[in-house]
Motif scaffolding. Sequence first.
Motif, mmCIF file in Angstrom:
data_model
loop_
_atom_site.group_PDB
_atom_site.id
_atom_site.type_symbol
_atom_site.label_atom_id
_atom_site.label_comp_id
_atom_site.label_asym_id
_atom_site.label_seq_id
_atom_site.Cartn_x
_atom_site.Cartn_y
_atom_site.Cartn_z
ATOM 1 N N ALA A 119 0.808 -1.225 0.000
ATOM 2 C CA ALA A 119 0.000 0.000 0.000
ATOM 3 C C ALA A 119 0.840 1.274 0.000
ATOM 4 N N GLY A 120 2.166 1.137 0.077
ATOM 5 C CA GLY A 120 3.031 2.304 0.069
ATOM 6 C C GLY A 120 2.974 3.109 1.351
ATOM 7 N N ILE A 121 2.862 2.433 2.485
ATOM 8 C CA ILE A 121 2.776 3.087 3.785
ATOM 9 C C ILE A 121 4.112 2.953 4.500
ATOM 10 N N ASP A 122 4.577 4.029 5.099
ATOM 11 C CA ASP A 122 5.821 4.015 5.864
ATOM 12 C C ASP A 122 5.537 3.425 7.243
ATOM 13 N N ALA A 123 5.928 2.174 7.453
ATOM 14 C CA ALA A 123 5.620 1.474 8.709
ATOM 15 C C ALA A 123 6.255 2.148 9.911
ATOM 16 N N ALA A 124 7.357 2.834 9.730
ATOM 17 C CA ALA A 124 8.040 3.479 10.848
ATOM 18 C C ALA A 124 7.235 4.621 11.434
ATOM 19 N N ARG A 125 6.244 5.121 10.698
ATOM 20 C CA ARG A 125 5.461 6.264 11.160
ATOM 21 C C ARG A 125 4.110 5.848 11.751
ATOM 22 N N LEU A 126 3.948 4.561 12.054
ATOM 23 C CA LEU A 126 2.691 4.058 12.586
ATOM 24 C C LEU A 126 2.774 3.844 14.093
ATOM 25 N N ARG A 127 1.715 4.205 14.795
ATOM 26 C CA ARG A 127 1.582 3.907 16.225
ATOM 27 C C ARG A 127 0.339 3.033 16.400
ATOM 28 N N GLY A 128 0.410 2.076 17.324
ATOM 29 C CA GLY A 128 -0.640 1.072 17.409
ATOM 30 C C GLY A 128 -1.445 1.094 18.690
ATOM 31 N N TYR A 129 -2.696 0.606 18.564
ATOM 32 C CA TYR A 129 -3.624 0.460 19.692
ATOM 33 C C TYR A 129 -4.322 -0.893 19.536
ATOM 34 N N ARG A 130 -4.545 -1.557 20.662
ATOM 35 C CA ARG A 130 -5.127 -2.906 20.595
ATOM 36 C C ARG A 130 -6.166 -3.120 21.680
ATOM 37 N N CYS A 131 -7.231 -3.811 21.304
ATOM 38 C CA CYS A 131 -8.190 -4.369 22.259
ATOM 39 C C CYS A 131 -8.220 -5.875 22.005
ATOM 40 N N LYS A 132 -7.767 -6.647 22.997
ATOM 41 C CA LYS A 132 -7.752 -8.105 22.887
ATOM 42 C C LYS A 132 -8.736 -8.682 23.894
#
Length: 412
Positions: free
Chosen positions: A381-394
Amino acid sequence: MADMLMISESRDTALRQRAELLGRKLQDALSTLVSELGRRGMRDQRSIREVLQLSQPVVSRLLTSVRGGDPLTTLNSIPGQEALRQMLRGASAADVDRDCITKVAAAVDELGHFIDTDFGDRAAFDAVLSDWVVESRAAFEARHKAAAFKAMSALRGVQADVVLSAGIIFPTPGAENFSSVGIDALLGCRRTRPSGLLRNVGSWFVPPGAHHTVTSLEGRPIAKASDMLLAGFSTVTPDLVETVQHSSVFVETTISGLPLGRSDDAPGVDYVCGQLLSNFNRRRRTSDSSTAGIGGHAEPPCEYFIVDVWLHDEVWPDSRAEVHIFDTVVRGAAHPNDAARRNDRLDMVETVQSLGTGPDAFRLPEYPRYGELLRHVCAVAGIDAARLRGYRCKIRYPIYGSQIGIEFELPA
Protein backbone atom coordinates in the motif's frame (compact mmCIF):
# COMPACT_ATOMS: atom_id res chain seq x y z
CA MET A 1 -43.00 4.81 36.82
CA ALA A 2 -41.14 6.93 39.39
CA ASP A 3 -42.73 4.97 42.26
CA MET A 4 -41.73 1.65 40.67
CA LEU A 5 -38.16 2.91 40.24
CA MET A 6 -37.99 3.98 43.88
CA ILE A 7 -39.31 0.58 45.01
CA SER A 8 -36.74 -1.19 42.85
CA GLU A 9 -33.87 0.93 44.19
CA SER A 10 -35.10 0.42 47.75
CA ARG A 11 -35.14 -3.35 47.30
CA ASP A 12 -31.63 -3.27 45.79
CA THR A 13 -30.37 -1.37 48.83
CA ALA A 14 -32.09 -3.75 51.24
CA LEU A 15 -30.60 -6.79 49.49
CA ARG A 16 -27.12 -5.33 49.65
CA GLN A 17 -27.48 -4.49 53.33
CA ARG A 18 -28.66 -8.03 54.10
CA ALA A 19 -25.75 -9.43 52.10
CA GLU A 20 -23.26 -7.28 54.02
CA LEU A 21 -24.75 -8.41 57.35
CA LEU A 22 -24.55 -12.05 56.28
CA GLY A 23 -20.96 -11.56 55.10
CA ARG A 24 -19.96 -10.26 58.52
CA LYS A 25 -21.61 -13.25 60.23
CA LEU A 26 -19.73 -15.65 58.00
CA GLN A 27 -16.44 -13.82 58.58
CA ASP A 28 -16.93 -14.03 62.34
CA ALA A 29 -18.01 -17.70 62.34
CA LEU A 30 -15.25 -18.87 59.99
CA SER A 31 -12.62 -16.85 61.85
CA THR A 32 -13.66 -18.65 65.02
CA LEU A 33 -13.25 -22.02 63.27
CA VAL A 34 -9.82 -21.12 61.81
CA SER A 35 -8.68 -19.83 65.21
CA GLU A 36 -9.85 -23.06 66.87
CA LEU A 37 -7.86 -25.10 64.35
CA GLY A 38 -4.85 -22.86 64.92
CA ARG A 39 -4.96 -23.49 68.67
CA ARG A 40 -4.75 -27.20 67.86
CA GLY A 41 -1.63 -26.68 65.76
CA MET A 42 -3.29 -26.62 62.31
CA ARG A 43 -2.15 -23.27 60.92
CA ASP A 44 -1.01 -24.02 57.38
CA GLN A 45 -3.21 -24.88 54.39
CA ARG A 46 -2.01 -28.47 54.19
CA SER A 47 -2.96 -29.36 57.76
CA ILE A 48 -6.32 -27.56 57.45
CA ARG A 49 -7.00 -29.43 54.20
CA GLU A 50 -6.31 -32.76 55.85
CA VAL A 51 -8.39 -32.21 58.97
CA LEU A 52 -11.39 -30.72 57.13
CA GLN A 53 -11.06 -33.17 54.19
CA LEU A 54 -11.18 -30.39 51.60
CA SER A 55 -9.35 -29.80 48.32
CA GLN A 56 -6.55 -27.27 48.06
CA PRO A 57 -8.61 -24.73 45.99
CA VAL A 58 -11.48 -24.88 48.51
CA VAL A 59 -9.13 -24.30 51.46
CA SER A 60 -7.53 -21.38 49.62
CA ARG A 61 -10.93 -19.79 48.97
CA LEU A 62 -12.00 -20.44 52.55
CA LEU A 63 -8.97 -18.66 54.01
CA THR A 64 -9.31 -15.80 51.52
CA SER A 65 -12.93 -15.28 52.58
CA VAL A 66 -11.92 -15.20 56.26
CA ARG A 67 -9.14 -12.67 55.70
CA GLY A 68 -11.19 -10.34 53.49
CA GLY A 69 -12.02 -7.14 55.35
CA ASP A 70 -15.07 -6.39 53.21
CA PRO A 71 -18.11 -8.61 53.89
CA LEU A 72 -19.14 -8.61 50.23
CA THR A 73 -15.65 -9.79 49.27
CA THR A 74 -16.13 -12.63 51.76
CA LEU A 75 -19.35 -13.66 50.02
CA ASN A 76 -17.66 -13.47 46.63
CA SER A 77 -14.71 -15.68 47.59
CA ILE A 78 -16.43 -18.16 49.91
CA PRO A 79 -16.71 -21.76 48.60
CA GLY A 80 -20.00 -23.26 47.47
CA GLN A 81 -22.60 -24.85 49.73
CA GLU A 82 -21.46 -28.44 49.21
CA ALA A 83 -17.86 -27.55 50.08
CA LEU A 84 -19.06 -25.73 53.20
CA ARG A 85 -21.09 -28.79 54.24
CA GLN A 86 -18.02 -30.96 53.79
CA MET A 87 -16.07 -28.48 55.91
CA LEU A 88 -18.60 -28.92 58.72
CA ARG A 89 -18.47 -32.72 58.46
CA GLY A 90 -14.68 -32.63 58.62
CA ALA A 91 -14.74 -30.31 61.63
CA SER A 92 -17.19 -32.61 63.43
CA ALA A 93 -15.07 -35.67 62.68
CA ALA A 94 -12.04 -33.85 64.11
CA ASP A 95 -13.94 -33.09 67.36
CA VAL A 96 -13.82 -29.32 66.88
CA ASP A 97 -15.64 -27.44 69.64
CA ARG A 98 -19.40 -28.02 69.28
CA ASP A 99 -20.35 -24.38 69.85
CA CYS A 100 -17.96 -23.32 67.09
CA ILE A 101 -19.46 -25.82 64.64
CA THR A 102 -23.01 -24.73 65.55
CA LYS A 103 -22.11 -21.08 64.91
CA VAL A 104 -20.61 -21.87 61.51
CA ALA A 105 -23.52 -24.14 60.55
CA ALA A 106 -26.05 -21.40 61.35
CA ALA A 107 -24.20 -18.90 59.14
CA VAL A 108 -23.89 -21.44 56.30
CA ASP A 109 -27.62 -22.24 56.53
CA GLU A 110 -28.47 -18.55 56.45
CA LEU A 111 -26.30 -18.09 53.35
CA GLY A 112 -28.02 -20.99 51.59
CA HIS A 113 -31.49 -19.67 52.45
CA PHE A 114 -30.53 -16.15 51.30
CA ILE A 115 -29.27 -17.40 47.92
CA ASP A 116 -32.19 -19.79 47.31
CA THR A 117 -34.88 -17.31 48.35
CA ASP A 118 -33.64 -14.08 46.84
CA PHE A 119 -31.58 -15.21 43.83
CA GLY A 120 -32.48 -18.80 42.95
CA ASP A 121 -28.95 -20.20 42.71
CA ARG A 122 -25.28 -19.36 43.28
CA ALA A 123 -24.72 -18.38 39.63
CA ALA A 124 -27.37 -15.63 39.88
CA PHE A 125 -25.91 -14.47 43.19
CA ASP A 126 -22.42 -14.31 41.67
CA ALA A 127 -23.78 -12.13 38.86
CA VAL A 128 -25.04 -9.61 41.42
CA LEU A 129 -21.77 -9.76 43.36
CA SER A 130 -19.85 -8.96 40.17
CA ASP A 131 -21.41 -5.48 40.33
CA TRP A 132 -21.09 -5.08 44.08
CA VAL A 133 -17.47 -6.32 44.22
CA VAL A 134 -15.76 -4.52 41.34
CA GLU A 135 -12.50 -6.46 41.55
CA SER A 136 -14.41 -9.69 40.86
CA ARG A 137 -15.75 -8.47 37.51
CA ALA A 138 -12.88 -9.68 35.33
CA ALA A 139 -12.93 -13.24 36.71
CA PHE A 140 -16.73 -13.37 36.56
CA GLU A 141 -16.83 -12.23 32.94
CA ALA A 142 -14.00 -14.54 31.87
CA ARG A 143 -15.69 -17.57 33.43
CA HIS A 144 -19.04 -16.96 31.76
CA LYS A 145 -17.59 -15.92 28.40
CA ALA A 146 -15.58 -19.16 28.28
CA ALA A 147 -18.75 -21.16 28.92
CA ALA A 148 -20.60 -19.20 26.22
CA PHE A 149 -17.77 -19.86 23.73
CA LYS A 150 -18.00 -23.61 24.28
CA ALA A 151 -21.78 -23.53 23.91
CA MET A 152 -21.83 -21.43 20.73
CA SER A 153 -19.00 -23.46 19.15
CA ALA A 154 -21.01 -26.62 19.73
CA LEU A 155 -24.29 -25.11 18.46
CA ARG A 156 -22.79 -23.36 15.41
CA GLY A 157 -20.53 -26.27 14.60
CA VAL A 158 -17.53 -24.02 13.82
CA GLN A 159 -14.92 -22.07 15.76
CA ALA A 160 -11.71 -20.10 15.28
CA ASP A 161 -8.65 -19.66 17.44
CA VAL A 162 -8.37 -15.95 16.58
CA VAL A 163 -10.52 -13.40 14.79
CA LEU A 164 -8.45 -10.34 13.89
CA SER A 165 -9.78 -7.01 12.64
CA ALA A 166 -6.93 -4.58 11.97
CA GLY A 167 -6.80 -1.22 10.26
CA ILE A 168 -4.06 1.16 9.13
CA ILE A 169 -5.17 4.79 8.74
CA PHE A 170 -2.94 7.18 6.83
CA PRO A 171 -3.21 10.48 4.91
CA THR A 172 -4.59 10.27 1.39
CA PRO A 173 -1.95 11.74 -0.94
CA GLY A 174 -3.16 15.03 -2.35
CA ALA A 175 -6.53 14.95 -0.52
CA GLU A 176 -8.07 16.29 2.68
CA ASN A 177 -9.33 12.96 3.92
CA PHE A 178 -7.60 9.84 5.21
CA SER A 179 -7.40 6.42 3.61
CA SER A 180 -7.21 3.09 5.38
CA VAL A 181 -6.23 -0.51 4.87
CA GLY A 182 -8.52 -3.08 6.42
CA ILE A 183 -7.18 -6.52 7.36
CA ASP A 184 -9.57 -9.29 8.38
CA ALA A 185 -8.24 -12.64 9.48
CA LEU A 186 -9.94 -15.79 10.73
CA LEU A 187 -7.15 -17.96 12.10
CA GLY A 188 -7.27 -21.61 13.11
CA CYS A 189 -10.77 -22.22 11.76
CA ARG A 190 -12.31 -25.68 12.14
CA ARG A 191 -15.59 -27.50 12.38
CA THR A 192 -16.77 -28.86 15.72
CA ARG A 193 -19.60 -30.80 14.04
CA PRO A 194 -19.72 -32.47 10.61
CA SER A 195 -22.58 -30.15 9.61
CA GLY A 196 -20.72 -26.98 10.65
CA LEU A 197 -20.50 -24.20 8.06
CA LEU A 198 -18.46 -21.02 8.33
CA ARG A 199 -20.40 -17.97 7.12
CA ASN A 200 -19.58 -14.28 7.39
CA VAL A 201 -21.62 -11.24 6.43
CA GLY A 202 -19.80 -8.09 5.32
CA SER A 203 -19.67 -5.31 2.77
CA TRP A 204 -17.18 -3.78 0.38
CA PHE A 205 -19.63 -1.88 -1.84
CA VAL A 206 -19.52 1.88 -2.30
CA PRO A 207 -22.78 3.88 -2.01
CA PRO A 208 -23.71 5.98 -5.08
CA GLY A 209 -22.14 9.44 -4.99
CA ALA A 210 -19.48 8.50 -2.41
CA HIS A 211 -16.04 10.04 -2.71
CA HIS A 212 -14.20 6.99 -1.47
CA THR A 213 -13.32 3.81 -3.30
CA VAL A 214 -12.84 0.23 -2.07
CA THR A 215 -10.37 -2.00 -3.88
CA SER A 216 -7.92 -4.78 -3.26
CA LEU A 217 -4.59 -3.72 -1.78
CA GLU A 218 -3.16 -3.57 -5.29
CA GLY A 219 -6.00 -1.30 -6.45
CA ARG A 220 -8.00 -3.92 -8.35
CA PRO A 221 -11.84 -3.96 -8.24
CA ILE A 222 -13.47 -6.38 -5.80
CA ALA A 223 -16.18 -8.60 -7.24
CA LYS A 224 -16.10 -11.43 -4.71
CA ALA A 225 -14.53 -12.17 -1.32
CA SER A 226 -11.71 -14.23 -2.80
CA ASP A 227 -10.48 -11.09 -4.63
CA MET A 228 -9.32 -9.81 -1.23
CA LEU A 229 -7.44 -12.97 -0.18
CA LEU A 230 -3.80 -12.48 0.78
CA ALA A 231 -2.50 -15.69 -0.76
CA GLY A 232 0.81 -15.73 1.07
CA PHE A 233 -0.94 -15.74 4.44
CA SER A 234 -4.15 -17.69 3.77
CA THR A 235 -4.36 -21.46 3.74
CA VAL A 236 -7.88 -21.14 2.31
CA THR A 237 -7.84 -21.32 -1.48
CA PRO A 238 -10.19 -19.20 -3.65
CA ASP A 239 -12.18 -22.25 -4.80
CA LEU A 240 -13.31 -22.83 -1.20
CA VAL A 241 -14.69 -19.28 -0.82
CA GLU A 242 -18.21 -18.61 -2.08
CA THR A 243 -19.75 -15.13 -2.23
CA VAL A 244 -23.48 -14.37 -2.38
CA GLN A 245 -24.83 -10.81 -2.61
CA HIS A 246 -27.95 -10.35 -0.47
CA SER A 247 -28.62 -6.66 -1.06
CA SER A 248 -27.04 -3.53 -2.45
CA VAL A 249 -24.82 -3.44 0.63
CA PHE A 250 -24.39 -6.84 2.27
CA VAL A 251 -22.68 -9.96 0.98
CA GLU A 252 -22.38 -13.39 2.56
CA THR A 253 -19.12 -15.29 2.41
CA THR A 254 -19.10 -19.06 2.94
CA ILE A 255 -15.86 -20.96 3.51
CA SER A 256 -15.89 -24.72 3.02
CA GLY A 257 -13.28 -27.41 3.51
CA LEU A 258 -12.65 -26.76 7.21
CA PRO A 259 -11.11 -29.67 9.14
CA LEU A 260 -13.28 -31.52 11.63
CA GLY A 261 -11.99 -31.55 15.20
CA ARG A 262 -8.54 -30.66 16.45
CA SER A 263 -5.45 -32.74 15.66
CA ASP A 264 -1.89 -32.35 14.41
CA ASP A 265 -2.73 -33.80 11.00
CA ALA A 266 -5.80 -31.53 10.58
CA PRO A 267 -4.75 -28.03 11.70
CA GLY A 268 -7.25 -25.19 11.53
CA VAL A 269 -7.19 -23.13 8.33
CA ASP A 270 -6.40 -19.41 8.02
CA TYR A 271 -8.51 -16.96 6.01
CA VAL A 272 -6.68 -13.62 5.66
CA CYS A 273 -7.84 -10.81 3.40
CA GLY A 274 -7.24 -7.11 2.92
CA GLN A 275 -8.87 -4.13 1.24
CA LEU A 276 -7.93 -0.53 0.56
CA LEU A 277 -10.43 2.22 1.37
CA SER A 278 -9.17 5.32 -0.41
CA ASN A 279 -10.16 8.87 0.58
CA PHE A 280 -12.50 7.47 3.23
CA ASN A 281 -11.85 8.52 6.83
CA ARG A 282 -12.69 12.02 8.00
CA ARG A 283 -9.97 14.24 9.35
CA ARG A 284 -12.36 16.25 11.55
CA ARG A 285 -15.73 15.87 13.21
CA THR A 286 -18.97 16.75 11.46
CA SER A 287 -22.48 17.39 12.71
CA ASP A 288 -23.30 13.67 12.60
CA SER A 289 -19.90 12.15 13.31
CA SER A 290 -17.62 12.92 16.26
CA THR A 291 -15.55 9.72 16.25
CA ALA A 292 -13.92 7.34 13.79
CA GLY A 293 -12.15 4.04 14.12
CA ILE A 294 -11.93 0.34 13.31
CA GLY A 295 -14.01 -2.60 14.48
CA GLY A 296 -15.69 -5.86 13.64
CA HIS A 297 -18.05 -8.59 14.82
CA ALA A 298 -17.16 -11.59 16.98
CA GLU A 299 -18.08 -14.17 14.36
CA PRO A 300 -17.48 -17.13 14.26
CA PRO A 301 -17.15 -18.19 17.92
CA CYS A 302 -13.49 -17.67 18.79
CA GLU A 303 -11.06 -17.89 21.67
CA TYR A 304 -9.56 -14.46 20.94
CA PHE A 305 -11.01 -11.43 19.20
CA ILE A 306 -8.46 -8.74 18.47
CA VAL A 307 -8.95 -5.23 17.14
CA ASP A 308 -5.78 -3.38 16.13
CA VAL A 309 -5.61 0.20 14.89
CA TRP A 310 -2.39 1.59 13.42
CA LEU A 311 -2.37 5.37 12.95
CA HIS A 312 0.07 7.34 10.82
CA ASP A 313 1.75 10.05 12.92
CA GLU A 314 -0.27 12.71 11.05
CA VAL A 315 -3.57 11.02 11.97
CA TRP A 316 -5.32 12.33 15.12
CA PRO A 317 -2.07 12.74 17.10
CA ASP A 318 -3.82 14.03 20.24
CA SER A 319 -6.86 11.76 20.22
CA ARG A 320 -7.51 9.18 22.94
CA ALA A 321 -8.53 5.61 22.05
CA GLU A 322 -11.67 4.04 23.56
CA VAL A 323 -13.17 0.59 23.15
CA HIS A 324 -16.87 0.32 22.27
CA ILE A 325 -18.71 -3.00 22.55
CA PHE A 326 -22.30 -3.22 21.28
CA ASP A 327 -25.05 -5.80 21.60
CA THR A 328 -26.19 -6.45 18.02
CA VAL A 329 -28.84 -9.12 18.70
CA VAL A 330 -31.96 -7.06 17.94
CA ARG A 331 -30.87 -3.98 16.01
CA GLY A 332 -27.80 -5.21 14.16
CA ALA A 333 -24.59 -3.29 13.52
CA ALA A 334 -24.26 -0.01 15.42
CA HIS A 335 -22.59 3.27 14.60
CA PRO A 336 -20.77 4.56 17.71
CA ASN A 337 -22.08 8.07 17.03
CA ASP A 338 -25.72 6.97 16.99
CA ALA A 339 -27.26 8.22 20.24
CA ALA A 340 -30.17 5.81 19.77
CA ARG A 341 -27.77 2.88 20.23
CA ARG A 342 -26.26 4.16 23.46
CA ASN A 343 -28.22 1.66 25.54
CA ASP A 344 -26.88 -1.18 23.39
CA ARG A 345 -23.36 -0.58 24.74
CA LEU A 346 -22.15 -3.51 26.82
CA ASP A 347 -20.49 -2.63 30.11
CA MET A 348 -17.41 -4.87 30.06
CA VAL A 349 -13.95 -4.66 31.64
CA GLU A 350 -12.13 -4.60 28.28
CA THR A 351 -9.60 -1.81 27.68
CA VAL A 352 -7.34 -0.45 24.93
CA GLN A 353 -3.60 -1.08 25.07
CA SER A 354 -1.05 1.24 23.49
CA LEU A 355 1.38 -0.86 21.44
CA GLY A 356 4.14 1.59 20.61
CA THR A 357 5.50 2.86 17.32
CA GLY A 358 7.00 1.32 14.21
CA PRO A 359 7.65 -2.25 13.04
CA ASP A 360 9.13 -3.28 16.40
CA ALA A 361 5.60 -2.99 17.78
CA PHE A 362 4.19 -5.41 15.17
CA ARG A 363 3.80 -8.33 17.56
CA LEU A 364 0.90 -10.62 18.33
CA PRO A 365 1.62 -13.78 20.40
CA GLU A 366 -1.48 -15.53 19.08
CA TYR A 367 -0.30 -15.05 15.45
CA PRO A 368 3.48 -15.38 14.93
CA ARG A 369 3.25 -14.12 11.32
CA TYR A 370 1.55 -10.85 12.29
CA GLY A 371 4.66 -8.70 11.91
CA GLU A 372 5.36 -10.24 8.51
CA LEU A 373 1.75 -9.58 7.48
CA LEU A 374 1.83 -5.90 8.47
CA ARG A 375 5.15 -5.30 6.75
CA HIS A 376 3.79 -6.89 3.57
CA VAL A 377 0.61 -4.81 3.66
CA CYS A 378 2.55 -1.58 4.24
CA ALA A 379 4.87 -2.37 1.35
CA VAL A 380 2.01 -3.07 -1.07
CA ALA A 381 0.00 0.00 0.00
CA GLY A 382 3.03 2.30 0.07
CA ILE A 383 2.78 3.09 3.79
CA ASP A 384 5.82 4.02 5.86
CA ALA A 385 5.62 1.47 8.71
CA ALA A 386 8.04 3.48 10.85
CA ARG A 387 5.46 6.26 11.16
CA LEU A 388 2.69 4.06 12.59
CA ARG A 389 1.58 3.91 16.22
CA GLY A 390 -0.64 1.07 17.41
CA TYR A 391 -3.62 0.46 19.69
CA ARG A 392 -5.13 -2.91 20.60
CA CYS A 393 -8.19 -4.37 22.26
CA LYS A 394 -7.75 -8.10 22.89
CA ILE A 395 -10.71 -10.03 24.25
CA ARG A 396 -10.58 -13.65 25.26
CA TYR A 397 -13.85 -15.46 24.55
CA PRO A 398 -15.75 -12.45 23.15
CA ILE A 399 -19.52 -12.49 23.33
CA TYR A 400 -20.64 -14.18 20.12
CA GLY A 401 -21.95 -11.70 17.55
CA SER A 402 -21.07 -8.59 19.56
CA GLN A 403 -19.62 -5.58 17.76
CA ILE A 404 -16.20 -4.55 19.07
CA GLY A 405 -14.32 -1.45 17.96
CA ILE A 406 -11.67 1.10 18.87
CA GLU A 407 -12.82 4.69 18.38
CA PHE A 408 -10.94 8.00 18.34
CA GLU A 409 -12.53 11.36 19.02
CA LEU A 410 -12.17 13.54 15.94
CA PRO A 411 -10.77 17.07 16.32
CA ALA A 412 -13.23 19.93 16.03
